[in-house]
Each structure stands twice: as structure tokens, then as C-alpha cells.
Design a protein around this motif. Structure first.
Motif, PDB file in Angstrom:
ATOM      1  N   TYR A   1       0.843  -0.985   0.200  1.00 16.32           N
ATOM      2  CA  TYR A   1      -0.130   0.236   0.015  1.00 16.32           C
ATOM      3  C   TYR A   1       0.874   1.201  -0.071  1.00 16.32           C
ATOM      4  O   TYR A   1       1.588   1.300   0.905  1.00 16.32           O
ATOM      5  CB  TYR A   1      -0.994   0.060   1.249  1.00 16.32           C
ATOM      6  N   ILE A   2       0.863   2.192  -0.994  1.00 16.89           N
ATOM      7  CA  ILE A   2       1.422   3.311  -1.036  1.00 16.89           C
ATOM      8  C   ILE A   2       0.898   4.439  -0.439  1.00 16.89           C
ATOM      9  O   ILE A   2       1.365   5.367   0.245  1.00 16.89           O
ATOM     10  CB  ILE A   2       1.921   3.640  -2.664  1.00 16.89           C
ATOM     11  N   GLY A   3      -0.485   4.547  -0.610  1.00 16.07           N
ATOM     12  CA  GLY A   3      -1.052   5.486   0.205  1.00 16.07           C
ATOM     13  C   GLY A   3      -2.371   6.076  -0.656  1.00 16.07           C
ATOM     14  O   GLY A   3      -2.566   5.448  -1.673  1.00 16.07           O
ATOM     15  N   GLU A   4      -2.901   6.964  -0.128  1.00 18.41           N
ATOM     16  CA  GLU A   4      -4.034   7.646  -0.951  1.00 18.41           C
ATOM     17  C   GLU A   4      -3.802   9.146  -1.223  1.00 18.41           C
ATOM     18  O   GLU A   4      -3.334   9.872  -0.492  1.00 18.41           O
ATOM     19  CB  GLU A   4      -5.420   7.694  -0.034  1.00 18.41           C
ATOM     20  N   PHE A   5      -4.034   9.311  -2.672  1.00 17.90           N
ATOM     21  CA  PHE A   5      -3.671  10.793  -3.386  1.00 17.90           C
ATOM     22  C   PHE A   5      -4.875  11.337  -3.863  1.00 17.90           C
ATOM     23  O   PHE A   5      -5.620  10.790  -4.678  1.00 17.90           O
ATOM     24  CB  PHE A   5      -2.533  10.276  -4.332  1.00 17.90           C
ATOM     25  N   GLU A   6      -5.170  12.385  -3.721  1.00 21.82           N
ATOM     26  CA  GLU A   6      -6.093  13.422  -4.052  1.00 21.82           C
ATOM     27  C   GLU A   6      -5.627  13.876  -5.498  1.00 21.82           C
ATOM     28  O   GLU A   6      -4.518  14.721  -5.504  1.00 21.82           O
ATOM     29  CB  GLU A   6      -6.667  14.409  -3.165  1.00 21.82           C
ATOM     30  N   ALA A   7      -6.267  13.711  -6.582  1.00 18.53           N
ATOM     31  CA  ALA A   7      -5.823  14.010  -7.880  1.00 18.53           C
ATOM     32  C   ALA A   7      -6.824  14.140  -8.740  1.00 18.53           C
ATOM     33  O   ALA A   7      -7.937  13.718  -8.758  1.00 18.53           O
ATOM     34  CB  ALA A   7      -4.646  13.095  -8.629  1.00 18.53           C
ATOM     35  N   ASP A   8      -6.648  14.884  -9.996  1.00 19.33           N
ATOM     36  CA  ASP A   8      -7.662  15.037 -11.188  1.00 19.33           C
ATOM     37  C   ASP A   8      -7.741  13.812 -11.816  1.00 19.33           C
ATOM     38  O   ASP A   8      -9.020  13.742 -12.675  1.00 19.33           O
ATOM     39  CB  ASP A   8      -7.441  16.460 -12.073  1.00 19.33           C
TER      40      ASP A   8
ATOM     41  N   ALA B   1       2.169   8.868  -6.722  1.00 20.19           N
ATOM     42  CA  ALA B   1       2.573   7.760  -5.887  1.00 20.19           C
ATOM     43  C   ALA B   1       4.057   7.569  -6.393  1.00 20.19           C
ATOM     44  O   ALA B   1       4.708   7.140  -5.454  1.00 20.19           O
ATOM     45  CB  ALA B   1       1.312   6.875  -6.168  1.00 20.19           C
ATOM     46  N   TRP B   2       4.347   7.579  -7.691  1.00 19.63           N
ATOM     47  CA  TRP B   2       5.594   7.189  -7.911  1.00 19.63           C
ATOM     48  C   TRP B   2       6.790   8.117  -7.320  1.00 19.63           C
ATOM     49  O   TRP B   2       7.817   7.615  -6.794  1.00 19.63           O
ATOM     50  CB  TRP B   2       5.882   7.183  -9.272  1.00 19.63           C
ATOM     51  N   GLU B   3       6.446   9.414  -6.910  1.00 20.54           N
ATOM     52  CA  GLU B   3       7.204  10.324  -6.527  1.00 20.54           C
ATOM     53  C   GLU B   3       7.015  10.291  -4.785  1.00 20.54           C
ATOM     54  O   GLU B   3       8.209  10.823  -4.351  1.00 20.54           O
ATOM     55  CB  GLU B   3       6.967  11.690  -6.970  1.00 20.54           C
ATOM     56  N   HIS B   4       6.304   9.751  -4.373  1.00 20.22           N
ATOM     57  CA  HIS B   4       6.105   9.443  -2.811  1.00 20.22           C
ATOM     58  C   HIS B   4       7.183   8.725  -2.274  1.00 20.22           C
ATOM     59  O   HIS B   4       7.703   7.677  -2.974  1.00 20.22           O
ATOM     60  CB  HIS B   4       4.769   8.913  -2.524  1.00 20.22           C
TER      61      HIS B   4
END
Length: 66
Positions: A15-22, A31-34
Motif C-alpha cells: 500500500y503506497i497511500g491515498e492521493f487526491e488528484a484530477d 505515488a511514484w514520487e512519494h
């Protein structure tokens, strides 16, 4: 008779995380940059069983709105 070295490709999920995006594409890019987009192993596996762990691809799913 020749000898052969055999390697198994191991696949798992993290699990990488949850991201708010368009868009899904933008969320995946974020996510790749996280910092969490990496893999680490215990000492035993890193030293004897698994070489060069890495995340090969990400699966992006839209979260349910609460």
C-alpha cells in the motif's frame, strides 16, 4: 551435463497511500514520487534470498467517497 541457475520472480503488493488528484494518471505519478514508493527487506531476505527488490508497476483504484 550443463548446470543451470534458476531464479524465481517474486511479486507482492504494498500500500503506497491515498492521493487526491484530477485523474488516475496524475495520482499514479504522485505515488511514484512519494517516499513510500520503495521496498525494503529484512536482513535475512536481503542477504540471502532476494536481490534488488523494486516496485515494477502501480495499480490505481478510485477510493470510495465517504
Amino acid at each position: 551435463m550443463p548446470k543451470y541457475s534458476i531464479y524465481g520472480v517474486v511479486i507482492g503488493t504494498k500500500y503506497i497511500g491515498e492521493f487526491e488528484a484530477d485523474s488516475k494518471e496524475e495520482a499514479e505519478e504522485m505515488a511514484w514520487e512519494h517516499d513510500n514508493a520503495s521496498v525494503s527487506l529484512c536482513h535475512h531476505c536481503a542477504g540471502k534470498e532476494i536481490d534488488e527488490p523494486e516496485i515494477d508497476r502501480l495499480v490505481v483504484e478510485e477510493s470510495e467517497v465517504e
